[in-house]
Design an enzyme around this catalytic site. Structure first.
Site, PDB file in Angstrom:
ATOM      1  N   GLY A 157       6.803  -1.271   0.441  1.00  0.00           N
ATOM      2  CA  GLY A 157       5.791  -1.477   1.457  1.00  0.00           C
ATOM      3  C   GLY A 157       4.793  -2.538   1.035  1.00  0.00           C
ATOM      4  O   GLY A 157       4.509  -2.717  -0.151  1.00  0.00           O
ATOM      5  N   SER A 158       4.254  -3.258   2.008  1.00  0.00           N
ATOM      6  CA  SER A 158       3.208  -4.232   1.714  1.00  0.00           C
ATOM      7  C   SER A 158       1.887  -3.497   1.471  1.00  0.00           C
ATOM      8  O   SER A 158       1.784  -2.292   1.666  1.00  0.00           O
ATOM      9  CB  SER A 158       3.084  -5.219   2.872  1.00  0.00           C
ATOM     10  N   GLY A 159       0.893  -4.247   1.030  1.00  0.00           N
ATOM     11  CA  GLY A 159      -0.399  -3.654   0.707  1.00  0.00           C
ATOM     12  C   GLY A 159      -0.636  -3.490  -0.779  1.00  0.00           C
ATOM     13  O   GLY A 159      -1.702  -3.031  -1.188  1.00  0.00           O
ATOM     14  N   HIS A 160       0.372  -3.874  -1.601  1.00  0.00           N
ATOM     15  CA  HIS A 160       0.261  -3.742  -3.055  1.00  0.00           C
ATOM     16  C   HIS A 160       0.206  -5.111  -3.740  1.00  0.00           C
ATOM     17  O   HIS A 160       0.471  -5.217  -4.936  1.00  0.00           O
ATOM     18  CB  HIS A 160       1.445  -2.960  -3.610  1.00  0.00           C
ATOM     19  N   LYS A 206      11.146   1.282  -6.936  1.00  0.00           N
ATOM     20  CA  LYS A 206      10.124   2.267  -7.261  1.00  0.00           C
ATOM     21  C   LYS A 206      10.527   3.610  -6.677  1.00  0.00           C
ATOM     22  O   LYS A 206      11.112   3.677  -5.602  1.00  0.00           O
ATOM     23  CB  LYS A 206       8.762   1.836  -6.710  1.00  0.00           C
ATOM     24  N   ASP A 216      12.265   4.086  -0.230  1.00  0.00           N
ATOM     25  CA  ASP A 216      12.782   2.952  -0.996  1.00  0.00           C
ATOM     26  C   ASP A 216      14.131   3.281  -1.625  1.00  0.00           C
ATOM     27  O   ASP A 216      15.079   2.484  -1.555  1.00  0.00           O
ATOM     28  CB  ASP A 216      11.791   2.564  -2.105  1.00  0.00           C
ATOM     29  N   HIS A 271      -0.380   4.798  -2.607  1.00  0.00           N
ATOM     30  CA  HIS A 271      -0.507   4.891  -1.151  1.00  0.00           C
ATOM     31  C   HIS A 271      -1.648   5.819  -0.752  1.00  0.00           C
ATOM     32  O   HIS A 271      -1.763   6.206   0.405  1.00  0.00           O
ATOM     33  CB  HIS A 271       0.795   5.416  -0.540  1.00  0.00           C
TER      34      HIS A 271
END
Length: 333
Positions: free
Chosen positions: A54-57, A105, A110, A219
């Site tokens: 996921g994006s945001g990392h 991860k 995932d 998250h």
């Protein structure tokens, strides 16, 4: 919610447009599949390395695409796993005939989606191996995982394995190395504030001004416990002690150490934390061979930090020092 965005629905796609124009000398972007590729991928005879999530990392994972690290990264929506079609496009797009390693991860979506993509790629005669990173000592299971979460060791593993793949090691050798690194890497983090997912428009959780969440996930998942706000010295001990006892690490060990910001903590505070971590490691008789301090695996604008240790030998230190040229890490070039 105050964010420098246009439409919350377009955050990832527009960020990828910006990334492409900023780093077009090193990267190209498949906008249909939201995959960031090394500009010269695929490279004949080289094991391809693919990760994602996921994006945001950011800068993980797209910021680690380039010489000496990943060949491709799949970008899901914020805090949402990429889908198998994205992972398949990344896998086939980096296959230079030597096979592809998926670095995954340990989050349920995932793991499942990368497994599906590997099966589809195998149907097309691409040899795929996988390593699942599960280094978080805070909790055994969370809202997103069966088993430990994959966090900071992912960054160090991508650098080390990236150097090995760049040097021409085989798929078997690169896979064995990745598995070994995951086995000697441990992480734990804490949060001082929540973060706000653009599509949600409100904080993921509530945290009092005098509280911090110990063992937080990337998250916003709950950690081990909520504790009173404390000093940097005491916070470092709350992170380091569980890591040292988990592997365990001991007198005479050498490590690669990372103090990572979660996105909203200024660098001056991260350096204070690193000083405290270094002091605790010295007290335990542990030598820091190499280190990173900064924002490397974040959680949007969350304030807080994490500590990662990877037990290192001469081989790993040599791989760490090898040249790398990505938006997120660069040295030796």
């Amino acid at each position: 919610m105050k964010k420098l965005i246009n439409d919350p629905a377009d955050v990832v796609s527009q960020a990828l447009l910006g990334m492409e124009v900023a780093h077009g000398d090193r990267l190209r972007v498949d906008h249909e599949h939201k995959v960031v590729f090394r500009k010269d991928a695929p490279r004949s005879g080289k094991v391809g390395l693919v990760s994602g999530g996921g994006s945001g990392h950011e800068p993980m994972h797209g910021g680690y695409v380039g010489l000496g690290m990943l060949d491709a990264a799949c970008c899901g929506e914020v805090f949402t796993s990429p889908v198998p079609d994205q992972m398949l496009a990344a896998t086939t797009g980096v296959d230079g005939g030597a096979g592809v390693l998926h670095i995954v991860k340990n989050y349920t979506g995932d793991v499942m989606n990368f497994e599906m993509a590997a099966e589809l790629a195998a149907d097309g005669d691409v040899q795929v191996r996988s390593v699942v990173v599960d280094d978080d000592v805070a909790v055994q299971d969370s809202l997103y995982t069966a088993g430990r979460r994959g966090v900071g060791t992912t960054v160090l593993l991508e650098k080390l394995v990236g150097a090995a793949a760049e040097s021409g090691r085989s798929l078997d050798e690169v896979t064995e190395l990745a598995t070994r690194i995951n086995g000697v890497g441990r992480s734990m983090g804490l949060a001082l504030t929540s973060c706000t997912v653009p599509a949600a428009g409100k904080p993921t959780f509530e945290l009092g001004d005098d509280e911090m969440e110990l063992g937080i996930g990337i998250h916003g998942e709950p950690g081990r416990k909520r504790v009173p706000m404390t000093s940097a010295a005491e916070a470092a001990q709350l992170l380091v002690d569980p890591i040292l006892t988990d592997l365990p690490y001991g007198t005479g060990d050498s490590v690669i150490a990372m103090v990572n910001g979660m996105g909203g903590t200024p660098l001056i505070e991260l350096y204070i934390m690193y000083g405290e971590v270094q002091r605790l490691l010295e007290k335990a008789g542990i030598t820091v061979a190499r280190c990173l301090v900064g924002n490397y695996i974040t959680s949007l604008e969350m304030a807080g930090c994490s500590v990662t240790l990877v037990k290192a030998d001469d081989e790993l230190v040599g791989l760490w020092d090898a040249p790398v040229n990505t938006p997120g890490l660069r040295w030796g070039v």
